[in-house]
Write a protein that holds these residues in place. Structure first.
Motif, PDB file in Angstrom:
ATOM      1  N   ILE A 194      31.085  18.223  13.157  1.00 12.74           N
ATOM      2  CA  ILE A 194      30.399  19.641  12.651  1.00 12.74           C
ATOM      3  C   ILE A 194      28.755  18.769  13.713  1.00 12.74           C
ATOM      4  N   LYS A 195      28.558  17.705  13.994  1.00 13.82           N
ATOM      5  CA  LYS A 195      27.532  17.387  14.503  1.00 13.82           C
ATOM      6  C   LYS A 195      27.597  18.165  16.105  1.00 13.82           C
ATOM      7  N   GLU A 196      28.576  18.033  17.280  1.00 13.44           N
ATOM      8  CA  GLU A 196      29.167  18.670  18.093  1.00 13.44           C
ATOM      9  C   GLU A 196      29.188  19.617  18.222  1.00 13.44           C
ATOM     10  N   SER A 197      29.506  20.693  16.612  1.00  7.72           N
ATOM     11  CA  SER A 197      29.588  22.362  16.951  1.00  7.72           C
ATOM     12  C   SER A 197      27.891  22.549  17.003  1.00  7.72           C
ATOM     13  N   LEU A 198      27.444  21.902  15.793  1.00  7.32           N
ATOM     14  CA  LEU A 198      25.776  22.424  16.130  1.00  7.32           C
ATOM     15  C   LEU A 198      24.851  22.207  17.610  1.00  7.32           C
ATOM     16  N   PRO A 229      22.979  30.502  15.272  1.00  9.50           N
ATOM     17  CA  PRO A 229      22.235  30.244  13.706  1.00  9.50           C
ATOM     18  C   PRO A 229      23.023  29.206  13.108  1.00  9.50           C
ATOM     19  N   GLY A 230      22.783  28.126  12.275  1.00 13.61           N
ATOM     20  CA  GLY A 230      24.139  27.362  11.200  1.00 13.61           C
ATOM     21  C   GLY A 230      23.935  26.196  11.261  1.00 13.61           C
ATOM     22  N   SER A 231      23.883  25.647   9.434  1.00 14.38           N
ATOM     23  CA  SER A 231      23.473  24.787   9.881  1.00 14.38           C
ATOM     24  C   SER A 231      24.068  23.587   9.390  1.00 14.38           C
ATOM     25  N   TYR A 232      24.001  21.970   9.350  1.00 13.80           N
ATOM     26  CA  TYR A 232      24.874  21.104   8.837  1.00 13.80           C
ATOM     27  C   TYR A 232      25.493  21.208   7.541  1.00 13.80           C
ATOM     28  N   GLU A 233      24.479  21.223   6.216  1.00 12.57           N
ATOM     29  CA  GLU A 233      25.016  21.631   5.577  1.00 12.57           C
ATOM     30  C   GLU A 233      25.795  22.838   5.139  1.00 12.57           C
ATOM     31  N   GLY A 234      25.093  24.086   5.458  1.00 14.95           N
ATOM     32  CA  GLY A 234      26.709  25.867   5.710  1.00 14.95           C
ATOM     33  C   GLY A 234      27.488  25.327   6.221  1.00 14.95           C
ATOM     34  N   LEU A 235      27.865  24.538   7.601  1.00 17.99           N
ATOM     35  CA  LEU A 235      28.515  24.315   7.896  1.00 17.99           C
ATOM     36  C   LEU A 235      29.635  23.580   7.265  1.00 17.99           C
ATOM     37  N   HIS A 236      29.073  22.509   6.521  1.00 17.14           N
ATOM     38  CA  HIS A 236      30.115  21.331   5.936  1.00 17.14           C
ATOM     39  C   HIS A 236      30.591  21.682   4.722  1.00 17.14           C
ATOM     40  N   TYR A 264      27.220  37.956   9.173  1.00 17.70           N
ATOM     41  CA  TYR A 264      25.852  37.760   7.992  1.00 17.70           C
ATOM     42  C   TYR A 264      25.314  36.891   7.874  1.00 17.70           C
ATOM     43  N   GLY A 265      24.334  36.505   8.919  1.00 21.40           N
ATOM     44  CA  GLY A 265      23.712  36.375  10.197  1.00 21.40           C
ATOM     45  C   GLY A 265      23.358  35.404   9.986  1.00 21.40           C
ATOM     46  N   SER A 266      24.011  34.416   9.143  1.00 23.40           N
ATOM     47  CA  SER A 266      24.135  32.843   9.465  1.00 23.40           C
ATOM     48  C   SER A 266      25.163  32.629   8.713  1.00 23.40           C
ATOM     49  N   MET A 267      26.417  31.184   9.190  1.00 26.86           N
ATOM     50  CA  MET A 267      26.861  30.403   7.955  1.00 26.86           C
ATOM     51  C   MET A 267      26.656  29.956   6.805  1.00 26.86           C
ATOM     52  N   ASP A 268      24.928  29.792   7.089  1.00 25.07           N
ATOM     53  CA  ASP A 268      24.816  29.644   5.935  1.00 25.07           C
ATOM     54  C   ASP A 268      24.106  30.648   4.449  1.00 25.07           C
TER      55      ASP A 268
END
Length: 237
Positions: free
Chosen positions: A139-143, A152-159, A227-231
């Motif tokens: 996830i960190k490498e993807s971010l 766009p996207g956050s750790y929380e949204g991806l996880h 959707y604008g973001s995975m979040d």
């Protein structure tokens, strides 16, 4: 009229002339012997006395600055070739030691400059971070890649979506939903179908749908477009 001659001296006979000549000759000899020694002593006392060590010795006089003239000058001063050779040896040794010291100083300066340049280069080099080979690392490498490509996207949204879609298994595959029945099953951490992965694949990541980072980034790219973001995704998408 008066005569200019002195009385009694107007005429000299032969005897008188001879006597006077003898006196004159004797006087000249006496004067000569009295003056010559004094003159010689005076000249000798006024002659400059040369010091055994001459200041005119130069290592750059002849022969490409190697001081071959030293032995000749010293030999002339001392009338001793052995002394000249010894002095020349000392001069050459001193010059050699000076040259070596200068060369050493130059070499050290160059080495120090090279070291400083290498240290500066190392400080300015951006080292690629190393990520752990687990869900957190993926996830960190993807971010980091998403940030570079402005996805766009956050750790929380991806996880959150990864856990719902695959429970964190990068080899997960759905063989029962509509996509599977259509022959394009969803695969990977975020359950992406092959056409979507191909369309939203991000350059620089492996073109492998089962690669965890490539799968996350492609899915996040698709979610951002739709959707604008995975979040903003909270269910099947």
């Amino acid at each position: 009229m008066f005569s200019s001659r002195t009385p009694g001296l107007s005429r000299l006979n032969k005897t008188q002339k001879a006597s006077m000549a003898g006196v004159a000759a004797a006087g000249v000899v006496a004067v000569t012997f009295s003056l010559v020694p004094g003159t010689a002593v005076a000249a000798e006392s006024q002659a400059p006395v040369q010091s055994p060590v001459t200041s005119t010795v130069s290592t750059s006089a002849t022969d490409n600055g190697k001081a071959p003239a030293v032995s000749a000058i010293i030999a002339k001063q001392f009338n001793s070739p052995d002394t000249a050779a010894k002095v020349q040896s000392v001069v050459q040794k001193t010059a050699s030691e000076k040259t070596k010291a200068e060369d050493k100083a130059v070499a050290k300066a160059k080495a120090d400059a090279k070291k400083r340049a290498e240290e500066a280069a190392n400080r300015s080099t951006v080292r690629k971070p190393v990520y752990k080979n687990n869900l957190d690392g993926w996830i960190k490498e993807s971010l980091a890649i998403m940030k570079k490509h402005k996805i766009p996207g956050s750790y929380e949204g991806l996880h959150r979506n990864i856990i719902r879609e695959s429970s964190g298994n990068p080899k997960a595959i759905n063989l029962w939903d509509i996509n599977a029945r259509n022959g394009i099953p969803s695969k990977g951490l975020l359950q992406v179908i092959p056409p979507t992965f191909k369309a939203y694949h991000v350059k620089g990541t492996p073109f492998d749908i089962y690669d965890p980072v490539a799968n996350i980034v492609a899915a996040a790219n698709y979610a951002a477009d739709r959707y604008g973001s995975m979040d903003n995704v909270n269910s099947a998408y």
